[in-house]
Design a protein around this motif. Structure first.
Motif, PDB file in Angstrom:
ATOM      1  N   GLU A 151      -7.588  -0.814  -4.095  1.00 54.28           N
ATOM      2  CA  GLU A 151      -7.641  -0.301  -2.650  1.00 54.28           C
ATOM      3  C   GLU A 151      -7.220   1.321  -2.682  1.00 54.28           C
ATOM      4  O   GLU A 151      -7.980   2.260  -2.125  1.00 54.28           O
ATOM      5  CB  GLU A 151      -6.645  -0.905  -1.658  1.00 54.28           C
ATOM      6  N   PRO A 152      -6.195   1.848  -3.282  1.00 57.25           N
ATOM      7  CA  PRO A 152      -6.033   3.198  -3.406  1.00 57.25           C
ATOM      8  C   PRO A 152      -7.028   3.993  -3.949  1.00 57.25           C
ATOM      9  O   PRO A 152      -7.151   5.008  -3.695  1.00 57.25           O
ATOM     10  CB  PRO A 152      -4.661   3.188  -4.325  1.00 57.25           C
ATOM     11  N   MET A 153      -7.769   3.469  -5.061  1.00 54.69           N
ATOM     12  CA  MET A 153      -8.895   4.240  -5.442  1.00 54.69           C
ATOM     13  C   MET A 153     -10.058   4.415  -4.449  1.00 54.69           C
ATOM     14  O   MET A 153     -10.458   5.608  -4.377  1.00 54.69           O
ATOM     15  CB  MET A 153      -9.113   3.500  -6.558  1.00 54.69           C
ATOM     16  N   LEU A 154     -10.234   3.479  -3.627  1.00 51.25           N
ATOM     17  CA  LEU A 154     -11.403   3.339  -2.713  1.00 51.25           C
ATOM     18  C   LEU A 154     -10.953   4.391  -1.719  1.00 51.25           C
ATOM     19  O   LEU A 154     -11.622   5.484  -1.335  1.00 51.25           O
ATOM     20  CB  LEU A 154     -11.535   2.018  -2.095  1.00 51.25           C
ATOM     21  N   PHE A 186       0.486  -1.137  -0.101  1.00 55.29           N
ATOM     22  CA  PHE A 186       0.051  -0.078  -0.063  1.00 55.29           C
ATOM     23  C   PHE A 186       1.031   1.214   0.147  1.00 55.29           C
ATOM     24  O   PHE A 186       0.737   2.071  -0.819  1.00 55.29           O
ATOM     25  CB  PHE A 186      -1.009  -0.185   1.146  1.00 55.29           C
ATOM     26  N   ILE A 187       1.849   1.164   0.711  1.00 62.42           N
ATOM     27  CA  ILE A 187       2.814   2.438   0.779  1.00 62.42           C
ATOM     28  C   ILE A 187       3.405   2.553  -0.456  1.00 62.42           C
ATOM     29  O   ILE A 187       3.669   3.847  -1.051  1.00 62.42           O
ATOM     30  CB  ILE A 187       3.907   2.164   2.039  1.00 62.42           C
ATOM     31  N   LEU A 203      -7.431   4.322 -13.020  1.00 60.20           N
ATOM     32  CA  LEU A 203      -8.444   4.745 -12.305  1.00 60.20           C
ATOM     33  C   LEU A 203      -7.823   5.251 -10.883  1.00 60.20           C
ATOM     34  O   LEU A 203      -8.526   6.127 -10.001  1.00 60.20           O
ATOM     35  CB  LEU A 203      -9.435   3.517 -12.017  1.00 60.20           C
ATOM     36  N   ASN A 204      -6.781   4.454 -10.371  1.00 61.63           N
ATOM     37  CA  ASN A 204      -6.350   5.016  -8.942  1.00 61.63           C
ATOM     38  C   ASN A 204      -5.634   6.595  -9.299  1.00 61.63           C
ATOM     39  O   ASN A 204      -5.875   7.264  -8.290  1.00 61.63           O
ATOM     40  CB  ASN A 204      -5.266   4.099  -8.759  1.00 61.63           C
ATOM     41  N   ILE A 205      -5.227   6.656 -10.298  1.00 66.29           N
ATOM     42  CA  ILE A 205      -4.430   7.846 -10.642  1.00 66.29           C
ATOM     43  C   ILE A 205      -5.676   9.045 -10.718  1.00 66.29           C
ATOM     44  O   ILE A 205      -5.489  10.069 -10.222  1.00 66.29           O
ATOM     45  CB  ILE A 205      -3.434   8.113 -11.793  1.00 66.29           C
ATOM     46  N   CYS A 206      -6.439   8.797 -11.456  1.00 64.10           N
ATOM     47  CA  CYS A 206      -7.793   9.689 -11.493  1.00 64.10           C
ATOM     48  C   CYS A 206      -8.548   9.981 -10.083  1.00 64.10           C
ATOM     49  O   CYS A 206      -8.785  11.109  -9.695  1.00 64.10           O
ATOM     50  CB  CYS A 206      -8.897   9.182 -12.478  1.00 64.10           C
ATOM     51  N   PHE A 240     -10.408  -1.203   3.301  1.00 62.32           N
ATOM     52  CA  PHE A 240     -10.505  -2.720   3.637  1.00 62.32           C
ATOM     53  C   PHE A 240     -11.445  -3.377   2.777  1.00 62.32           C
ATOM     54  O   PHE A 240     -11.343  -4.709   2.588  1.00 62.32           O
ATOM     55  CB  PHE A 240     -11.015  -2.744   5.046  1.00 62.32           C
ATOM     56  N   GLU A 241     -12.153  -2.753   2.098  1.00 65.18           N
ATOM     57  CA  GLU A 241     -13.128  -3.559   1.140  1.00 65.18           C
ATOM     58  C   GLU A 241     -12.344  -4.318  -0.151  1.00 65.18           C
ATOM     59  O   GLU A 241     -12.709  -5.211  -0.596  1.00 65.18           O
ATOM     60  CB  GLU A 241     -14.142  -2.478   0.421  1.00 65.18           C
ATOM     61  N   ALA A 242     -11.256  -3.522  -0.557  1.00 67.10           N
ATOM     62  CA  ALA A 242     -10.237  -4.210  -1.329  1.00 67.10           C
ATOM     63  C   ALA A 242      -8.766  -4.176  -0.862  1.00 67.10           C
ATOM     64  O   ALA A 242      -7.673  -4.378  -1.374  1.00 67.10           O
ATOM     65  CB  ALA A 242     -10.183  -3.453  -2.880  1.00 67.10           C
ATOM     66  N   ARG A 243      -8.545  -4.746   0.534  1.00 64.76           N
ATOM     67  CA  ARG A 243      -7.623  -4.489   1.364  1.00 64.76           C
ATOM     68  C   ARG A 243      -6.107  -5.437   0.539  1.00 64.76           C
ATOM     69  O   ARG A 243      -6.555  -6.595   0.218  1.00 64.76           O
ATOM     70  CB  ARG A 243      -7.750  -5.300   2.507  1.00 64.76           C
ATOM     71  N   GLY A 244      -5.417  -4.622   0.213  1.00 69.17           N
ATOM     72  CA  GLY A 244      -4.183  -5.267  -0.245  1.00 69.17           C
ATOM     73  C   GLY A 244      -4.240  -5.490  -1.933  1.00 69.17           C
ATOM     74  O   GLY A 244      -3.372  -5.900  -2.763  1.00 69.17           O
ATOM     75  N   GLY A 245      -5.508  -5.303  -2.572  1.00 68.61           N
ATOM     76  CA  GLY A 245      -5.788  -5.385  -3.927  1.00 68.61           C
ATOM     77  C   GLY A 245      -5.054  -4.082  -4.780  1.00 68.61           C
ATOM     78  O   GLY A 245      -5.126  -2.957  -3.893  1.00 68.61           O
ATOM     79  N   SER A 246      -5.438  -4.063  -5.816  1.00 69.02           N
ATOM     80  CA  SER A 246      -4.966  -2.833  -6.625  1.00 69.02           C
ATOM     81  C   SER A 246      -5.961  -1.706  -6.641  1.00 69.02           C
ATOM     82  O   SER A 246      -5.893  -0.421  -7.092  1.00 69.02           O
ATOM     83  CB  SER A 246      -4.665  -3.327  -8.101  1.00 69.02           C
TER      84      SER A 246
END
Length: 140
Positions: A112-115, A12-13, A37-40, A104-110
């Motif tokens: 997560e940063p978007m959420l 995550f970091i 999507l994360n960048i946006c 935590f809905e997508a903990r550790g997944g790609s």
């Protein structure tokens, strides 16, 4: 278990750090890939945060005037500046904790940063609206 949690935290970091670096050109209207999507989502949060900072400065100026007016009347006056700072610090703690939880809905997944960024943007826009209401109530 601890190793997995540490690895996920590191992931995550690193993802957050990667987003903080110069971001490639991404058309957010057509973004489909998760990294885009994360960048946006991060851009949306950064824009909301910039707007919040602008409105917060205006609110601080308004409450400084309140303190000046009320301080002249009541020497025991606690201070609107202190109240606004206290409220903002508490709100930041709430926002950060709530958005960490949203991830935590997508903990550790790609995803997560978007959420997390989406949550940060949404709560930041709501806080900006609250501060705008404060300004309107103060006649600004």
């Amino acid at each position: 278990m601890r190793v997995a949690a540490s690895a996920l935290g590191l992931l995550f970091i690193l993802t957050t750090f990667a987003l903080a670096q110069e971001q490639p050109e991404v058309n957010c209207q057509e973004a489909v890939a998760q990294m885009d999507l994360n960048i946006c989502a991060d851009r949306e949060y950064q824009a909301a945060d910039a707007d919040l900072n602008k409105i917060y400065k205006q609110a601080m100026t308004a409450v400084q005037q309140t303190d000046k007016e009320l301080g002249d009347i009541d020497a025991a006056y606690i201070g609107a500046i202190a109240a606004l700072k206290k409220a903002q610090r508490a709100w930041i703690g709430y926002r950060d904790g709530q958005c960490e939880l949203a991830g935590f809905e997508a903990r550790g997944g790609s995803m997560e940063p978007m959420l997390v960024s989406g949550c940060l943007a949404e709560l930041t826009r709501k806080r900006t609206a609250e501060l705008k209401e404060l300004l309107e109530a103060q006649g600004n």
